[in-house]
Design a protein around this motif. Structure first.
Motif, PDB file in Angstrom:
ATOM      1  N   MET A 158      -7.672  -8.944  -3.709  1.00 45.36           N
ATOM      2  CA  MET A 158      -8.118  -7.555  -3.652  1.00 45.36           C
ATOM      3  C   MET A 158      -9.599  -7.517  -3.298  1.00 45.36           C
ATOM      4  N   PRO A 159     -10.048  -6.546  -2.507  1.00 48.41           N
ATOM      5  CA  PRO A 159     -11.484  -6.416  -2.237  1.00 48.41           C
ATOM      6  C   PRO A 159     -12.278  -6.267  -3.528  1.00 48.41           C
ATOM      7  N   GLU A 204      -2.269  -0.956   6.933  1.00 51.48           N
ATOM      8  CA  GLU A 204      -2.804   0.305   7.442  1.00 51.48           C
ATOM      9  C   GLU A 204      -2.244   0.605   8.831  1.00 51.48           C
ATOM     10  N   ARG A 230      -5.399  -7.632   5.223  1.00 53.04           N
ATOM     11  CA  ARG A 230      -4.841  -6.390   4.683  1.00 53.04           C
ATOM     12  C   ARG A 230      -4.730  -5.271   5.712  1.00 53.04           C
ATOM     13  N   TRP A 231      -5.461  -5.364   6.819  1.00 48.36           N
ATOM     14  CA  TRP A 231      -5.447  -4.292   7.816  1.00 48.36           C
ATOM     15  C   TRP A 231      -4.040  -4.000   8.318  1.00 48.36           C
ATOM     16  N   ASP A 284       0.858  -1.190   0.000  1.00 45.30           N
ATOM     17  CA  ASP A 284       0.000   0.000   0.000  1.00 45.30           C
ATOM     18  C   ASP A 284       0.889   1.233   0.000  1.00 45.30           C
ATOM     19  N   THR A 329      -9.703  -8.311   3.733  1.00 42.93           N
ATOM     20  CA  THR A 329      -9.510  -7.228   4.706  1.00 42.93           C
ATOM     21  C   THR A 329      -9.045  -7.754   6.061  1.00 42.93           C
ATOM     22  N   ASP A 379      -5.210  -3.179  -2.256  1.00 44.98           N
ATOM     23  CA  ASP A 379      -6.548  -2.597  -2.258  1.00 44.98           C
ATOM     24  C   ASP A 379      -6.976  -2.298  -3.692  1.00 44.98           C
ATOM     25  N   ARG A 380      -8.135  -1.684  -3.840  1.00 49.77           N
ATOM     26  CA  ARG A 380      -8.715  -1.500  -5.173  1.00 49.77           C
ATOM     27  C   ARG A 380      -7.900  -0.560  -6.056  1.00 49.77           C
ATOM     28  N   THR A 385     -14.298 -10.567   0.173  1.00 44.66           N
ATOM     29  CA  THR A 385     -13.688  -9.288   0.537  1.00 44.66           C
ATOM     30  C   THR A 385     -13.303  -9.266   2.006  1.00 44.66           C
TER      31      THR A 385
END
Length: 509
Positions: free
Chosen positions: A242-243, A272, A268-269, A140, A265, A223-224, A261
């Motif tokens: 990917m979402p 972030e 993927r968190w 990301d 996630t 991500d998207r 999705t």
């Protein structure tokens, strides 16, 4: 800590002059880790100067990075001239970039095998690895804000239409446990430097020998914003997760897409959270002067290298618990939302269906739950953390929590939960339950149809009915800041003037 009149107000050289908590607050490192970093530096070619020692040099640099204080304030705190502070920061930055960062950050500092064996959470392997044990990377972009520039071309290329401000973008690659593999960049932030284009640039220029590092069937979680780079990644043999996107004309993801999705996630968190950790170094969370743009990469890399070496990883997971959770999530991801189908088939979302408004305190036989029970439903903690805030907004002035019951359907409740983003938007939420547990849910929000966990709106309703209404002072930690501000929309009602009070009115004849 800072004694007026002492030779040096903040002293990193004298033993026990600073406590462990002092050093942690100033540098972001424990006393032991700070001493270790200084010992590494002292073995190199960074030397004491006439005005400061190596320890003070590193201390000044880390204090700058951690607190974001200006050189003028640092000169006061360390009882040094501003030029001495500037030279100390420059010396520490240069030394750490050249000698410390390469061994703690970058695709060349760690092997793919070590990432798989030591820095991959078992949950990620169970969800996506399929027994093949690939390297799983989460990528990301993050943001470093900069000043406006008088060079108009540069200003346009650094202006982000997403954030509506000038910034530069480092691209962050992390493992599923939160270990930072590499930070590449920074890049411009205009439309031609979106996440997908940056990924293409990294691959096609083979930065840090990225193509040599990855192997076929490795997994990249994105991500998207990376959608335009998926084909290139797949050509290299890299699987992408990917979402999902909404289909054209649809406002909600289908159950299958929403479930998948959630699997993405759930992993993927971590990137972030790593970005949040980077911004915990306050110098990187503020607007940098453009004179520091040449050194943005150094500052970000040093912060990430320090976190890799001295900070614990975000979540390494427990093998047994992660495998159980993965099995549960994979099973649920293949299930349908039966309550959603029932609502559509029987028209329970139509106005023709009569619902009776009641207060939640009188909701018939809703089971009392524990936080662990709700975590088992949500398959995570994020939604649970938001529940008190949603609940506070849903309560009316008298403390009533409005829900609806349906006459011809037992143990089914409905509520209208206000969106936290859009004032004009409310989502209808349905929850089905029995005497001991919640057995079904559905929400009209984008992710509300999933059965792998629940959205925040469903969680808020379940939390209040199962826990909140039995708890005193449920908003003890939620202060109402609105009472300190004025609202310009609240205007007094206009005063109506009686026509008989008008002095210019014509007298009756």
């Amino acid at each position: 800590m800072a004694l007026r009149g002492s030779k040096r107000r903040i002293d990193f050289d004298t033993e026990n002059a600073l406590t462990s908590s002092d050093i942690l607050n100033l540098t972001g490192l424990s006393k032991e880790n700070f001493n270790d970093l200084c010992s590494i530096v002292q073995k190199g070619n960074l030397r004491d100067s006439r005005t400061r020692s190596v320890r003070t040099c590193i201390g000044i640099f880390l204090t700058k990075l951690k607190s974001g204080l200006s050189n003028k304030l640092l000169s006061t705190l360390f009882n040094l001239g501003k030029d001495s502070v500037r030279r100390a920061i420059a010396s520490a930055r240069k030394y750490l970039s050249e000698n410390f960062v390469p061994s703690n950050l970058g695709f060349n500092h760690i092997s793919r095998e070590e990432v798989i064996t030591s820095h991959t959470r078992p949950l990620a392997q169970s969800l996506f690895g399929k027994g093949m044990y690939p390297a799983i990377i989460v990528a990301d972009g993050t943001y470093i804000y900069i000043q406006k520039s008088s060079q108009f071309k540069f200003q346009r290329k650094c202006y982000s239409m997403h954030k509506h401000r000038p910034l530069v973008k480092p691209m962050v690659f992390v493992t599923t446990s939160g270990y930072i593999i590499s930070v590449i960049g920074p890049y411009y932030s205009d439309g031609k430097n979106n996440d997908a284009q940056i990924m293409k640039h990294i691959i096609q220029h083979d930065i840090e020998e990225f193509k040599k590092w990855v192997a076929e069937d490795d997994i990249m979680i994105v991500d998207r914003g990376f959608r335009d780079a998926l084909d290139l990644l797949q050509e290299m043999g890299i699987q992408t997760k990917m979402p999902a996107f909404n289909k054209k004309g649809e406002s909600q993801l289908p159950v299958e897409d929403s479930n998948v999705t959630r699997l993405v996630t759930k992993i993927r968190w971590v990137v972030e959270s790593v970005n949040g950790r980077i911004k915990s170094w306050k110098y990187l969370d503020r607007v940098l002067p453009n004179s520091q743009i040449p050194f943005v990469s150094d500052y970000v890399n040093i912060a990430c290298a320090i976190m890799n070496k001295y900070w614990p990883e975000l979540n390494t997971g427990d093998s047994e618990q992660d495998e159980q959770l993965a099995s549960k999530m994979l099973y649920l991801s293949k299930q349908k939302n039966l309550l959603h189908e029932k609502i559509i088939e029987e028209g329970l979302d139509k106005r023709s269906c009569k619902w009776q408004k009641i207060d939640a305190s009188s909701a018939p036989s809703f089971p009392r739950l524990s936080e662990e029970d709700i975590r088992n439903i949500t398959v995570g903690v994020y939604q649970l953390k938001l529940a008190p805030s949603y609940t506070r907004e849903h309560l009316d002035d008298d403390g009533n929590y409005e829900v609806f019951t349906c006459d011809h359907e037992e143990n089914l409740l409905c509520a209208k939960i206000q969106s936290r983003h859009i004032s004009s938007k409310c989502y209808r939420v349905w929850v089905k339950y029995d005497d001991i547990s919640v057995v079904g849910w559905y929400c009209q929000c984008k992710a509300g149809s999933r059965v792998v966990g629940t959205c925040s709106h469903v969680t808020a309703l379940i939390w209040y009915l199962g826990i909140g209404k039995y708890t005193d002072n449920i908003f003890e930690n939620c202060r109402d800041w609105s009472k300190y501000l004025l609202d310009a929309r609240n205007l007094p009602d206009p005063v109506t003037v009686d026509e008989s009070d008008n002095e210019e009115a014509n007298d009756e004849e």
